[in-house]
Design a protein around this motif. Structure first.
Motif, PDB file in Angstrom:
ATOM      1  N   GLY A  94      -8.418   5.272  -0.004  1.00 50.19           N
ATOM      2  CA  GLY A  94      -8.554   4.920  -1.874  1.00 50.19           C
ATOM      3  C   GLY A  94      -9.110   4.882  -2.822  1.00 50.19           C
ATOM      4  O   GLY A  94     -10.362   5.883  -3.299  1.00 50.19           O
ATOM      5  N   SER A 135       0.917   4.150  -3.080  1.00 49.16           N
ATOM      6  CA  SER A 135       1.027   5.200  -2.908  1.00 49.16           C
ATOM      7  C   SER A 135       1.697   6.240  -3.225  1.00 49.16           C
ATOM      8  O   SER A 135       1.527   7.129  -3.741  1.00 49.16           O
ATOM      9  CB  SER A 135      -0.188   6.139  -1.226  1.00 49.16           C
ATOM     10  N   LEU A 169      -0.390   8.148   3.705  1.00 52.40           N
ATOM     11  CA  LEU A 169      -1.171   7.032   4.113  1.00 52.40           C
ATOM     12  C   LEU A 169      -2.075   7.089   5.444  1.00 52.40           C
ATOM     13  O   LEU A 169      -2.646   7.261   5.827  1.00 52.40           O
ATOM     14  CB  LEU A 169      -0.777   5.381   4.480  1.00 52.40           C
ATOM     15  N   HIS A 192       7.324   9.701   2.434  1.00 56.53           N
ATOM     16  CA  HIS A 192       5.883   9.437   1.532  1.00 56.53           C
ATOM     17  C   HIS A 192       6.039   9.213   0.542  1.00 56.53           C
ATOM     18  O   HIS A 192       4.472   8.817  -0.445  1.00 56.53           O
ATOM     19  CB  HIS A 192       4.874  10.495   1.998  1.00 56.53           C
ATOM     20  N   ASP A 243      -9.044   9.551  -0.758  1.00 53.68           N
ATOM     21  CA  ASP A 243      -8.027   9.637  -1.170  1.00 53.68           C
ATOM     22  C   ASP A 243      -8.133  11.384  -1.371  1.00 53.68           C
ATOM     23  O   ASP A 243      -8.548  12.491  -1.916  1.00 53.68           O
ATOM     24  CB  ASP A 243      -7.942   9.963  -3.149  1.00 53.68           C
ATOM     25  N   GLU A 293      -7.856   7.596   4.266  1.00 57.66           N
ATOM     26  CA  GLU A 293      -6.874   7.262   3.105  1.00 57.66           C
ATOM     27  C   GLU A 293      -7.637   5.898   2.572  1.00 57.66           C
ATOM     28  O   GLU A 293      -6.685   5.047   2.236  1.00 57.66           O
ATOM     29  CB  GLU A 293      -5.806   7.401   3.003  1.00 57.66           C
ATOM     30  N   ARG A 302       2.046  10.668  -1.600  1.00 54.76           N
ATOM     31  CA  ARG A 302       1.174  11.125  -1.036  1.00 54.76           C
ATOM     32  C   ARG A 302       1.226   9.629   0.080  1.00 54.76           C
ATOM     33  O   ARG A 302       2.114   9.021   0.437  1.00 54.76           O
ATOM     34  CB  ARG A 302      -0.465  10.267  -1.631  1.00 54.76           C
ATOM     35  N   HIS A 318      -3.451   3.977  -5.106  1.00 56.44           N
ATOM     36  CA  HIS A 318      -3.428   4.779  -3.586  1.00 56.44           C
ATOM     37  C   HIS A 318      -4.170   4.033  -2.653  1.00 56.44           C
ATOM     38  O   HIS A 318      -5.445   4.140  -2.762  1.00 56.44           O
ATOM     39  CB  HIS A 318      -3.490   6.067  -3.529  1.00 56.44           C
ATOM     40  N   GLY A 319      -3.690   4.237  -1.606  1.00 51.46           N
ATOM     41  CA  GLY A 319      -4.834   3.846   0.238  1.00 51.46           C
ATOM     42  C   GLY A 319      -3.839   2.933   0.456  1.00 51.46           C
ATOM     43  O   GLY A 319      -3.438   2.114   0.270  1.00 51.46           O
ATOM     44  N   ASN A 320      -4.639   3.173   1.788  1.00 54.61           N
ATOM     45  CA  ASN A 320      -5.343   1.360   2.966  1.00 54.61           C
ATOM     46  C   ASN A 320      -5.819   0.398   2.328  1.00 54.61           C
ATOM     47  O   ASN A 320      -7.074   1.132   2.602  1.00 54.61           O
ATOM     48  CB  ASN A 320      -5.561   2.375   4.517  1.00 54.61           C
ATOM     49  N   ASP A 344       0.991  -0.693   0.310  1.00 55.46           N
ATOM     50  CA  ASP A 344      -0.007  -0.018  -0.198  1.00 55.46           C
ATOM     51  C   ASP A 344       0.880   1.713   0.172  1.00 55.46           C
ATOM     52  O   ASP A 344       0.950   2.234  -0.974  1.00 55.46           O
ATOM     53  CB  ASP A 344      -0.418  -0.004   1.061  1.00 55.46           C
ATOM     54  N   TRP A 345       2.258   0.712   1.389  1.00 55.01           N
ATOM     55  CA  TRP A 345       2.971   2.496   1.302  1.00 55.01           C
ATOM     56  C   TRP A 345       3.867   3.012  -0.354  1.00 55.01           C
ATOM     57  O   TRP A 345       3.092   3.835  -0.878  1.00 55.01           O
ATOM     58  CB  TRP A 345       3.455   2.263   2.242  1.00 55.01           C
TER      59      TRP A 345
END
Length: 560
Positions: A138, A91, A537, A532, A333, A136, A535, A145-147, A87-88
């Motif tokens: 996504g 993003s 998280l 980061h 987002d 976040e 973006r 992007h997103g958790n 995820d990281w």
């Protein structure tokens, strides 16, 4: 915590210590506490008065990104370090040559968040609220992007409780005579001896009675010199200086009007000083600002804004009343929504909702806006389940200039145009949009992706209990009145900063470590000059201060 800062404002002209820390925010306190615990003498400098010790962290909601915790598992969340790192990286979208060390920091930080972070904080007396939040979300698919799962763990006691153990350790050092605190000391120059950074010099500012977060004067009354074996820079980012934010805005088209989510002292003024000593300052165009800012009716600093932490049910409209496209639903987002809104040529947008959604789904970021969590008040916390009376959201509904209420869509459109001083919201268009949304709810199924997202969110226990209202018609009188909230761009974080290696050593423009110089927190892009990427998280700013501050304290200690 009551301060016992000793002779903190003495204005001494010469300061000597093993380690000098420039900046008394969270990362600076962590670095100072770490160096002191290792047996070193430490001097902490800050341009603000002692009332502002702890910096931005004091004002924060206390959110921490953690992975595969007992809190998650109790809620049925299946998480892992591998999933979190995926995820990281999705993003962050690292794509620059200078992102090499930032990616290393990201990998190390995810390991920390999935490993010792929780146990370390608990050993310091930091508690975690058991209901994990989902920030976040996504919505761009498995590679976007997103958790994937909720990871936003709120500190029990919010930001002040996170600052407390490190400040307590520093104050222990003050009482032992091995730590000195020097407020109103504005660092202006790094000093070098035979190729090594050996201290800082600057101005002693006149004493100030400014309360925490208030702007303080910059009148110098004398100078100072501080000598050390190592210097740690933890002076933060640029969010309080709108001119600097505009100059670094990607594409050069910053909004004309912005609110400040941080005090004016968060001006980044020491970063060019470090750069002039040869440090690489990278990724300045990567920033994290919010599109959901509202004017604080009781401001502390200039242009003081508060961020709304939204659930997913509000209609999000641009200045002309057009709904933002999927997946730009509230809470999905932040940066994508910000880019879309600014791209319309306007600097504001709207949430349209009703009273039930407002009281169930809207939270406000910051320690002062969450007295139940900040004060560790269980009885007050329980009132969130049935919000009535004098809640923070109700105060904004009653007093906030951005909040409007009406009994019908037509009346709401009229009030929105009146507040914005234009006629961009069409009465019939707003009526048709709300009616179309209500028809989807009434169908019980529907084709609206936002309603699908709402129903999916309510499968998660925390969201169902306290964050997401059951789908219902916006115009149902039982849930009224209708509400519109004008949202402004709110400045907050720098994602870039001083390039550092995994030992928190500041790197020069050739990628070589500058002897004696370290950096942590927002000044270092929370690690590596931009841990980061593009973006964040969420919950990773405070955690980045903890992780990089501890690393800087350890490595600076080892070097002297």
């Amino acid at each position: 915590m009551p301060g016992d800062y000793g002779d903190a404002n003495h204005g001494r002209c010469r300061i000597d210590a093993d380690v000098v820390v420039v900046g008394a925010g969270l990362s600076g306190l962590v670095a100072a506490a770490t160096a002191y615990a290792a047996g070193k003498t430490v001097a902490v400098l800050d341009q603000e008065p002692e009332a502002s010790v702890g910096g931005q962290a004091h004002w924060s909601f206390g959110g921490l990104f953690m992975v595969n915790t007992p809190e998650q598992r109790r809620l049925g969340v299946r998480d892992s370090a591998d999933l979190a790192l995926h995820d990281w990286l999705a993003s962050a979208a690292f794509d620059r040559s200078e992102d090499g060390t930032a990616r290393q920091w990201a990998e190390a930080y995810v390991d920390f968040a999935a490993g010792e972070k929780r146990a370390w904080l608990r050993s310091l007396g930091v508690g975690i609220f058991p209901l994990v939040q989902w920030a976040e979300r996504g919505g761009y698919g498995p590679e976007g992007h997103g958790n994937t799962v909720p990871r936003f763990h709120v500190t029990w006691g919010t930001g002040p409780a996170l600052v407390e153990p490190f400040l307590a350790k520093v104050l222990e050092g003050v009482r032992s005579g091995r730590v000195s605190l020097h407020f109103r000391h504005r660092a202006l120059l790094l000093t070098t001896t035979t190729g090594r950074i050996t201290g800082v010099s600057g101005e002693v500012l006149e004493p100030s009675t400014a309360m925490r977060g208030q702007a303080s004067a910059r009148v110098a009354v004398s100078g100072f010199e501080a000598t050390a074996g190592a210097v740690v820079v933890t002076t933060g980012g640029i969010g309080g200086d709108h001119a600097a934010v505009r100059s670094q805005w990607p594409g050069g088209k910053a909004p004309e009007h912005m609110l400040s989510g941080v005090p004016a002292s968060v001006d980044g003024s020491f970063l060019p000083v470090v750069a002039s000593a040869g440090a690489a300052l990278v990724n300045g165009d990567r920033m994290w600002h919010y599109p959901e800012g509202i004017h604080n009716y009781d401001p502390v600093w200039p242009n003081h804004g508060i961020r709304i932490l939204p659930g997913p049910s509000s209609l999000w409209l641009d200045a002309k009343g057009r709904q933002l496209p999927p997946p730009l639903f509230p809470g999905f987002d932040s940066l994508g929504a910000l880019r879309h809104i600014v791209g319309t040529g306007h600097d504001y947008s709207w949430f349209v909702l009703n009273r039930t959604i407002a009281l169930k789904e809207l939270a406000l970021s910051g320690s002062e806006q969450n007295p139940d969590l900040t004060g560790k008040d269980v009885r007050l916390l329980a009132s969130r389940l049935r919000p009535t009376g004098d809640t923070p959201i109700q105060r904004f509904l009653d007093r906030g200039v951005d909040f409007l209420q009406a009994s019908s869509p037509g009346e709401l459109a009229s009030r929105m145009n009146q507040l914005a001083d234009n006629s961009l919201i069409g009465t019939r268009a707003l009526e048709e949009l709300i009616s179309a949304r209500d028809r989807q709810v009434a169908s019980g199924l529907g084709k609206d992706p936002q309603l699908a997202a709402i129903r999916a969110a309510r499968r998660f226990a925390t969201d169902k209990l306290m964050r997401v209202a059951p789908p219902h018609r916006l115009t149902d009188p039982a849930h009224g009145p209708l509400i519109a909230i004008r949202l402004s761009v709110l400045t907050r974080k720098s994602l870039g900063g001083l390039a550092t290696d995994l030992r928190s050593r500041v790197l020069d423009r050739n990628g070589q470590a500058i002897p004696g110089l370290y950096a942590a927190g927002e000044a270092a892009g929370f690690g590596g000059g931009g841990i980061h990427g593009y973006r964040a998280l969420e919950g990773t700013f405070l955690g980045g201060c903890l992780f990089s501050g501890r690393a800087a304290g350890r490595e600076a200690t080892a070097s002297v």
